[in-house]
Design an enzyme around this catalytic site. Structure first.
Site, PDB file in Angstrom:
ATOM      1  N   ARG A 112       0.824  -1.213   0.000  1.00  0.00           N
ATOM      2  CA  ARG A 112       0.000   0.000   0.000  1.00  0.00           C
ATOM      3  C   ARG A 112       0.851   1.254   0.000  1.00  0.00           C
ATOM      4  O   ARG A 112       0.314   2.348  -0.059  1.00  0.00           O
ATOM      5  CB  ARG A 112      -0.823   0.065   1.284  1.00  0.00           C
ATOM      6  CG  ARG A 112      -2.033  -0.824   1.379  1.00  0.00           C
ATOM      7  CD  ARG A 112      -3.192  -0.274   0.647  1.00  0.00           C
ATOM      8  NE  ARG A 112      -4.399  -0.050   1.380  1.00  0.00           N
ATOM      9  CZ  ARG A 112      -5.301  -0.969   1.696  1.00  0.00           C
ATOM     10  NH1 ARG A 112      -5.111  -2.220   1.413  1.00  0.00           N
ATOM     11  NH2 ARG A 112      -6.401  -0.627   2.296  1.00  0.00           N
ATOM     12  N   ARG A 120     -22.061  -2.498   0.142  1.00  0.00           N
ATOM     13  CA  ARG A 120     -21.394  -3.791   0.401  1.00  0.00           C
ATOM     14  C   ARG A 120     -21.844  -4.435   1.712  1.00  0.00           C
ATOM     15  O   ARG A 120     -22.020  -3.786   2.718  1.00  0.00           O
ATOM     16  CB  ARG A 120     -19.878  -3.579   0.481  1.00  0.00           C
ATOM     17  CG  ARG A 120     -19.144  -4.820   1.020  1.00  0.00           C
ATOM     18  CD  ARG A 120     -17.673  -4.758   0.850  1.00  0.00           C
ATOM     19  NE  ARG A 120     -17.075  -3.571   1.415  1.00  0.00           N
ATOM     20  CZ  ARG A 120     -15.832  -3.193   1.167  1.00  0.00           C
ATOM     21  NH1 ARG A 120     -15.080  -3.923   0.369  1.00  0.00           N
ATOM     22  NH2 ARG A 120     -15.338  -2.108   1.700  1.00  0.00           N
ATOM     23  N   ARG A 158     -18.890  -3.578   7.287  1.00  0.00           N
ATOM     24  CA  ARG A 158     -17.613  -3.163   7.872  1.00  0.00           C
ATOM     25  C   ARG A 158     -17.733  -1.811   8.557  1.00  0.00           C
ATOM     26  O   ARG A 158     -18.386  -0.906   8.048  1.00  0.00           O
ATOM     27  CB  ARG A 158     -16.546  -3.090   6.781  1.00  0.00           C
ATOM     28  CG  ARG A 158     -15.805  -4.399   6.656  1.00  0.00           C
ATOM     29  CD  ARG A 158     -14.940  -4.468   5.467  1.00  0.00           C
ATOM     30  NE  ARG A 158     -14.037  -3.340   5.269  1.00  0.00           N
ATOM     31  CZ  ARG A 158     -13.166  -3.266   4.267  1.00  0.00           C
ATOM     32  NH1 ARG A 158     -13.080  -4.268   3.410  1.00  0.00           N
ATOM     33  NH2 ARG A 158     -12.388  -2.221   4.131  1.00  0.00           N
TER      34      ARG A 158
HETATM   35  P1  AP5 Z   1      -8.861  -3.385   3.041  1.00  0.00           P
HETATM   36  O1  AP5 Z   1      -9.700  -4.367   3.740  1.00  0.00           O
HETATM   37  O2  AP5 Z   1      -7.742  -3.838   2.188  1.00  0.00           O
HETATM   38  O3  AP5 Z   1      -9.829  -2.404   2.236  1.00  0.00           O
HETATM   39  P2  AP5 Z   1      -9.686  -1.614   0.846  1.00  0.00           P
HETATM   40  O4  AP5 Z   1      -8.390  -1.641   0.140  1.00  0.00           O
HETATM   41  O5  AP5 Z   1     -10.171  -0.261   1.211  1.00  0.00           O
HETATM   42  O6  AP5 Z   1     -10.504  -2.388  -0.115  1.00  0.00           O
HETATM   43  P3  AP5 Z   1     -11.951  -2.879   0.032  1.00  0.00           P
HETATM   44  O7  AP5 Z   1     -11.962  -4.190   0.792  1.00  0.00           O
HETATM   45  O8  AP5 Z   1     -12.831  -1.790   0.586  1.00  0.00           O
HETATM   46  O9  AP5 Z   1     -12.384  -3.052  -1.467  1.00  0.00           O
HETATM   47  P4  AP5 Z   1     -12.128  -4.177  -2.550  1.00  0.00           P
HETATM   48  O10 AP5 Z   1     -11.289  -3.578  -3.633  1.00  0.00           O
HETATM   49  O11 AP5 Z   1     -11.650  -5.448  -1.925  1.00  0.00           O
HETATM   50  O12 AP5 Z   1     -13.605  -4.316  -3.109  1.00  0.00           O
HETATM   51  P5  AP5 Z   1     -14.691  -5.498  -2.961  1.00  0.00           P
HETATM   52  O13 AP5 Z   1     -14.279  -6.674  -3.766  1.00  0.00           O
HETATM   53  O14 AP5 Z   1     -15.046  -5.748  -1.516  1.00  0.00           O
HETATM   54  O15 AP5 Z   1      -8.199  -2.383   4.097  1.00  0.00           O
HETATM   55  C1  AP5 Z   1      -8.931  -1.870   5.197  1.00  0.00           C
HETATM   56  C2  AP5 Z   1      -8.005  -1.052   6.105  1.00  0.00           C
HETATM   57  O16 AP5 Z   1      -6.964  -1.910   6.650  1.00  0.00           O
HETATM   58  C3  AP5 Z   1      -7.223   0.095   5.425  1.00  0.00           C
HETATM   59  O17 AP5 Z   1      -7.990   1.273   5.349  1.00  0.00           O
HETATM   60  C4  AP5 Z   1      -6.013   0.218   6.375  1.00  0.00           C
HETATM   61  O18 AP5 Z   1      -6.360   0.918   7.542  1.00  0.00           O
HETATM   62  C5  AP5 Z   1      -5.711  -1.221   6.751  1.00  0.00           C
HETATM   63  N1  AP5 Z   1      -4.738  -1.880   5.840  1.00  0.00           N
HETATM   64  C6  AP5 Z   1      -4.959  -2.999   5.066  1.00  0.00           C
HETATM   65  N2  AP5 Z   1      -3.848  -3.332   4.366  1.00  0.00           N
HETATM   66  C7  AP5 Z   1      -2.905  -2.398   4.704  1.00  0.00           C
HETATM   67  C8  AP5 Z   1      -1.545  -2.179   4.308  1.00  0.00           C
HETATM   68  N3  AP5 Z   1      -0.944  -2.985   3.400  1.00  0.00           N
HETATM   69  N4  AP5 Z   1      -0.890  -1.120   4.837  1.00  0.00           N
HETATM   70  C9  AP5 Z   1      -1.456  -0.307   5.748  1.00  0.00           C
HETATM   71  N5  AP5 Z   1      -2.750  -0.447   6.158  1.00  0.00           N
HETATM   72  C10 AP5 Z   1      -3.458  -1.484   5.655  1.00  0.00           C
HETATM   73  O19 AP5 Z   1     -15.931  -4.798  -3.701  1.00  0.00           O
HETATM   74  C11 AP5 Z   1     -16.598  -3.658  -3.151  1.00  0.00           C
HETATM   75  C12 AP5 Z   1     -18.116  -3.744  -3.444  1.00  0.00           C
HETATM   76  O20 AP5 Z   1     -18.336  -3.634  -4.859  1.00  0.00           O
HETATM   77  C13 AP5 Z   1     -18.777  -5.076  -3.009  1.00  0.00           C
HETATM   78  O21 AP5 Z   1     -20.068  -4.815  -2.559  1.00  0.00           O
HETATM   79  C14 AP5 Z   1     -18.806  -5.905  -4.314  1.00  0.00           C
HETATM   80  O22 AP5 Z   1     -19.879  -6.841  -4.334  1.00  0.00           O
HETATM   81  C15 AP5 Z   1     -18.978  -4.808  -5.373  1.00  0.00           C
HETATM   82  N6  AP5 Z   1     -18.320  -5.127  -6.666  1.00  0.00           N
HETATM   83  C16 AP5 Z   1     -17.121  -5.772  -6.843  1.00  0.00           C
HETATM   84  N7  AP5 Z   1     -16.815  -5.838  -8.161  1.00  0.00           N
HETATM   85  C17 AP5 Z   1     -17.838  -5.205  -8.833  1.00  0.00           C
HETATM   86  C18 AP5 Z   1     -18.089  -4.941 -10.207  1.00  0.00           C
HETATM   87  N8  AP5 Z   1     -17.237  -5.303 -11.170  1.00  0.00           N
HETATM   88  N9  AP5 Z   1     -19.225  -4.269 -10.545  1.00  0.00           N
HETATM   89  C19 AP5 Z   1     -20.101  -3.848  -9.576  1.00  0.00           C
HETATM   90  N10 AP5 Z   1     -19.919  -4.093  -8.243  1.00  0.00           N
HETATM   91  C20 AP5 Z   1     -18.794  -4.747  -7.875  1.00  0.00           C
END
Ligand code: AP5
Ligand code: ZN
Length: 217
Positions: free
Chosen positions: A88, A127, A161
């Site tokens: 990240r 979500r 979440r």
């Molecule tokens: P993390 O859990 O990694 O969250 P994020 O990166 O913000 O990503 P998300 O899980 O929110 O989204 P995603 O891309 O996985 O989307 P999803 O598939 O769920 O991190 C959370 C926290 O942890 C960070 O803020 C930080 O504090 C900490 N952290 C984690 N790793 C870290 C690191 N390396 N360094 C420092 N801090 C760290 O999809 C989203 C929604 O859209 C769902 O409802 C899904 O059904 C829908 N969807 C998916 N694809 C589509 C599509 N093609 N069309 C329409 N809808 C869709």
């Protein structure tokens, strides 16, 4: 094969890495899920991470790097893994490179899920996940086939979440722009970066990913 998924919050990294995990027999490593498990268990790591996560801020590099290092050393990762949410920051990307080199391993492909910002907030606010098996759904784009029942395990319990509130999402996007987007050129220079159109329906995104992986068997 070792894969990295990059992309802003809500881009679909978790959704697509779960699919690849099943199809290619790779292990998904979500640093977000690992941190949420630490918070839920009340561990020292969880205590350090909790407030930062709730504020939409990244946790310190040293903490997450140590956690990731332990995880990829485990036996189930030897046949290949998918990193979902790591690296990240540039420091994390450089450390990962060193860590893998020391072990005679490398990243084979980096998949960047490109999604316009206006779409992300709606995706995240819609979500929810199965409380039993963790399958991700969306109220609008990806509801369970039968309302209130998980397609994968039949559970009736779902959860949301704590960091998916609109004001936290704004902070998560700021952190992404400031700290994570700058690592794209790092992987571009290494010739590993593939940009995927993450705005297609999920099946279309999967098809683009499979085409990219076909070039990197
Ligand atoms: P993390 O859990 O990694 O969250 P994020 O990166 O913000 O990503 P998300 O899980 O929110 O989204 P995603 O891309 O996985 O989307 P999803 O598939 O769920 O991190 C959370 C926290 O942890 C960070 O803020 C930080 O504090 C900490 N952290 C984690 N790793 C870290 C690191 N390396 N360094 C420092 N801090 C760290 O999809 C989203 C929604 O859209 C769902 O409802 C899904 O059904 C829908 N969807 C998916 N694809 C589509 C599509 N093609 N069309 C329409 N809808 C869709
Ligand atoms: Zn389930």
């Amino acid at each position: 094969m070792n894969i990295i998924f990059l992309g802003p919050p809500g881009a679909g990294k978790g959704t697509q890495s779960k699919l690849l995990e099943e199809r290619y027999g790779l292990v998904q490593i979500s640093t977000g899920d690992m941190l949420r498990a630490e918070v839920a268990s009340g561990s020292a790591i969880g205590a350090e991470a909790k407030a930062l996560m709730h504020a939409g801020k990244l946790v310190p590099d040293a903490l997450i790097i140590a956690m990731l290092k332990d995880r990829i050393a485990q036996k189930d990762c030897q046949n290949g893994f998918i990193l979902d949410g790591f690296p990240r920051t540039l420091a994390q990307a450089e450390e990962l490179d060193q860590m893998l080199k020391a072990d005679g391993k490398r990243i084979d492909v980096v998949l960047f899920l490109n999604v316009d910002e206006e779409i992300l907030a709606d995706r995240i606010s819609g979500r929810f996940t199965c409380a039993n098996c963790g399958r991700t759904y969306n109220e609008v784009s990806n509801p369970p086939k039968q309302a209130g029942v998980c397609d994968a395990c039949g559970s009736h319990e779902f959860k949301r979440r704590a960091d998916d509130k609109r004001e936290t999402v704004v902070e998560r996007l700021k952190e992404y722009r400031k700290l994570t987007a700058p690592i794209l050129p790092f992987y571009e220079k290494l010739g590993l970066l593939h940009t995927i159109n993450g705005m297609l329906p999920a099946e279309g995104v999967t098809a683009e990913i499979e085409a990219a992986l076909g070039e990197n068997p």
